[in-house]
Design a protein around this motif. Sequence first.
Motif, PDB file in Angstrom:
ATOM      1  N   ARG A  51       0.740  -0.981   0.122  1.00  0.00           N
ATOM      2  CA  ARG A  51      -0.236   0.299  -0.100  1.00  0.00           C
ATOM      3  C   ARG A  51       0.571   0.941  -0.149  1.00  0.00           C
ATOM      4  O   ARG A  51       0.335   2.345   0.050  1.00  0.00           O
ATOM      5  N   SER A  52       1.812   1.378   0.642  1.00  0.00           N
ATOM      6  CA  SER A  52       2.564   2.060   0.861  1.00  0.00           C
ATOM      7  C   SER A  52       3.768   2.836  -0.328  1.00  0.00           C
ATOM      8  O   SER A  52       3.640   3.910  -0.988  1.00  0.00           O
ATOM      9  N   ALA A  55       1.218   4.380  -2.746  1.00  0.00           N
ATOM     10  CA  ALA A  55       0.359   5.417  -2.431  1.00  0.00           C
ATOM     11  C   ALA A  55       2.264   6.042  -3.186  1.00  0.00           C
ATOM     12  O   ALA A  55       2.053   7.794  -3.537  1.00  0.00           O
ATOM     13  N   SER A  56       3.054   6.162  -3.085  1.00  0.00           N
ATOM     14  CA  SER A  56       4.429   6.885  -3.424  1.00  0.00           C
ATOM     15  C   SER A  56       4.675   7.069  -5.036  1.00  0.00           C
ATOM     16  O   SER A  56       4.387   8.157  -5.196  1.00  0.00           O
ATOM     17  N   LYS A  58       1.734   7.413  -6.752  1.00  0.00           N
ATOM     18  CA  LYS A  58       0.717   8.153  -7.170  1.00  0.00           C
ATOM     19  C   LYS A  58       1.192   9.728  -7.121  1.00  0.00           C
ATOM     20  O   LYS A  58       0.664  10.671  -7.256  1.00  0.00           O
ATOM     21  N   ARG A  59       2.048   9.984  -6.079  1.00  0.00           N
ATOM     22  CA  ARG A  59       2.662  11.001  -5.603  1.00  0.00           C
ATOM     23  C   ARG A  59       3.354  11.712  -6.117  1.00  0.00           C
ATOM     24  O   ARG A  59       4.061  12.890  -6.539  1.00  0.00           O
TER      25      ARG A  59
END
Length: 292
Positions: A51-52, A55-56, A58-59
Amino acid sequence: MSAAKSIERCTRFEYALSAYVDGELDPDHAVDLESHLVQCPPCFEQVKMLRSLRASLKRTRPPACPNALRARVAAAVAHEHARGAAREAAQSFEARPRLIHKGYAAALAVAAGVVFMVGVTRQRAAAPASEAAKGPAKVEVDAARAESVELLLDDLVTQHAQPLPPETTDPEDLPRFDPFVGVPVRRPEFQSMPVNFMGARVHTMRHRRAALLQYVVRGNHRVTVYLFNSRAVPVQKAQPILQPRVVRERPVYVGKINGYSVVAAEHSGVGYALASDLGDDLSTQLVLAAMQ
């Protein structure tokens, strides 16, 4: 469980971790995997890492050009086009064997000024338009949240009418549900009411999860309670499915769905939704007691 059996179970679920994090795992397999994650810290840590990572990624999306900058560039381009057109027109007149009348030159200047003012006007109109665009986006978010509440309530009634067996009957296991639900999961005591705790499970609803708790009240009345993250699924969006009330200075939402009494409320970021065959007043008392 022996180490060999633990490794064998992890290997069996390893292929599904990525699909689970992406929300592509079917509900039946998702329930089995979540049961394994509650008991297996290594697999749970691997899910957190996946998940991390997503998320990274996407950023890292490159920032978009602001609408205000686009408007300024468009106005500057329009102004330069107008100046170029005026210059070409002036040169064509100068190439003739006669002089340019002052009236023509003034007309060209006015035309260039008009084009420039049009560009500036578009630039100024771009900012309100970008602000207005936020309105539909907010409406879409509100609609999605209202839909999520509707889905949660429908799912609650379905699970109450056709209950699945619990994952655990030990209330001491409930804190293990916290990472999956996103809020603290604790067993409601219902104070002095004669209530028997029958068990609990983590229940998946599309992209949301809730803790499903099962009780028996007054000997033979089943009660199903959902605990969920009310910041992701706002209880206030339960209208018009449920009607608002104020009981003991607390807002609650009460109604009937498929013949069952359904009550929803929120306290400190934790949402409570209850379904039973009891009356609305007693169901409301149970929800208020659960939030104590």
